[in-house]
Write an enzyme that holds these catalytic residues in place. Structure first.
Site, PDB file in Angstrom:
ATOM      1  N   LYS A  28       0.865  -1.180   0.000  1.00 17.97           N
ATOM      2  CA  LYS A  28       0.000   0.000   0.000  1.00 17.97           C
ATOM      3  C   LYS A  28       0.903   1.231   0.000  1.00 17.97           C
ATOM      4  O   LYS A  28       1.688   1.419   0.922  1.00 17.97           O
ATOM      5  CB  LYS A  28      -0.907   0.004   1.238  1.00 17.97           C
ATOM      6  N   GLY A  69      -7.390   8.660  10.416  1.00 21.21           N
ATOM      7  CA  GLY A  69      -7.600   8.613  11.862  1.00 21.21           C
ATOM      8  C   GLY A  69      -8.601   9.612  12.391  1.00 21.21           C
ATOM      9  O   GLY A  69      -8.782   9.716  13.605  1.00 21.21           O
ATOM     10  N   ASN A  98      -9.264   1.194  10.051  1.00 23.16           N
ATOM     11  CA  ASN A  98      -8.328   0.899  11.142  1.00 23.16           C
ATOM     12  C   ASN A  98      -8.764   1.604  12.422  1.00 23.16           C
ATOM     13  O   ASN A  98      -9.276   0.983  13.348  1.00 23.16           O
ATOM     14  CB  ASN A  98      -6.897   1.310  10.759  1.00 23.16           C
TER      15      ASN A  98
END
Lengths: 258, 66
Positions: A98, A159, A207
């Site tokens: 990635k 995030g 994530n």
């Protein structure tokens, strides 16, 4: 319905949810997260070993059946991304990579130009290249030309758990780009992953939203279900939207009618 | 002699191999990838790759990431 498999990098997967391994309070939860989510593809990063302390090895917690996807986080240029990719491959964990090329520290926005350069070099070396990029049509087209296996546009900054802020731009990529579109970064709620899948995204990478939930295992399960639901909604072909009401029940035969 | 390990000056004995250094630092060699002066060192050559004064060694491993 025939089996709906997700084809990526020459492999076929039952699950369309990719999961990360960062930010877990305790990595030992990762196997249960993988199982609860149904995910078959998992990301990791590469870092210098801390020579002063012995830390746990995240690899000990990644189930053997998972497709391993190292990222190039920490790279600020194409050259650095290529270096990290080659190091990751030297670990003997396959040839998927990635690409993350980021020099902006506040929003962690990816550099599309450097990403395309790295993608071209690594695709020629035989890597299965999954580049993380802004939801930009021209960058996406350059990635197609560079030999990417998919395009991974962000939903919101990494995030941030802010959801699908780039929705209309992602929609354009889904419409225009023949490669799989994997929405990566920013997805904070299962409903947002579901929405991306309903739109026709091929997969989602999650994530932080799972790792920072109070109950990561339950959240992983919720994301797995949401991605599946969104995919099935997309395949089923949602009905048209209208400005005015359209009765679901017949407008004739009421009891009060003579 | 002095080598640079993960960006830090480190004094080691002369005649030390990559594998000996990893062992000294209690690092399981199968869990890391090593770059010597920006060249990747195959793990099966750790035990016969000698370190030299001024070498730059990078020792990396996978960590949690997204």
């Amino acid at each position: 319905m025939s089996e709906d498999l997700f084809e990526l990098g020459g492999h076929k997967f039952n699950s369309r949810l990719l999961v990360g391994t960062g930010k877990y309070a305790d990595d030992s939860v990762i196997p249960e997260v993988c199982e609860a989510s149904g995910s078959q593809i998992i990301t990791v990063a590469l870092r210098r070993v801390d020579l002063e302390s012995t830390t746990g090895n995240v690899m000990d917690f990644i189930p053997k059946h998972m497709q391993f996807l190292p990222n190039t986080s920490g790279a600020r240029t194409a050259e650095e991304a290529v270096r990290i990719a080659r190091l990751a491959k030297a670990m003997g964990c396959g040839d998927w990579i990635k690409i993350e090329v980021i020099s902006d520290n506040k929003y962690l926005l990816p550099d599309g130009y450097e990403t395309a350069k790295a993608t071209e070099i690594l695709a020629k070396e035989g890597f299965i290249v999954l580049p993380y990029v802004n939801a930009d049509l021209y960058v996406a087209r350059s990635l197609v030309d560079a030999g990417a296996a998919a395009v991974m546009p962000l939903g919101a900054p990494i995030g941030s758990n802010r959801g699908l802020q780039t929705k209309e731009m992602v929609r354009i990529l889904i419409d225009e780009i023949a490669l799989p579109i994997v929405v990566d970064a920013g997805i904070g709620r299962p409903s947002e992953a579901c929405e991306a899948m309903e739109m026709g995204a091929d997969a989602c990478l999650v994530n932080t939203a799972i790792a920072t939930a109070n109950n990561p295992i339950l959240m992983a399960k919720a994301f797995g279900q949401a991605v599946k639901a969104g995919r099935e909604a997309y395949l089923s072909g949602p009905g048209a939207k209208h400005c005015h009401a359209s009765a679901s029940s017949p407008l004739t035969g009421f009891l009060s009618e003579d | 002699m002095i080598i640079i390990v993960n960006g830090k000056e480190t004094e080691i004995n002369d005649e030390m191999t990559v594998l000996a250094l990893l062992n000294l630092k209690q690092i399981a060699s199968e869990t890391v990838v090593v770059e010597l002066n920006k060249e990747i060192i195959p793990s099966d050559t750790f035990d016969n790759t000698m370190l030299n004064d001024g070498d730059h060694l990078e020792v990396l491993r996978f960590v949690g990431g997204g």
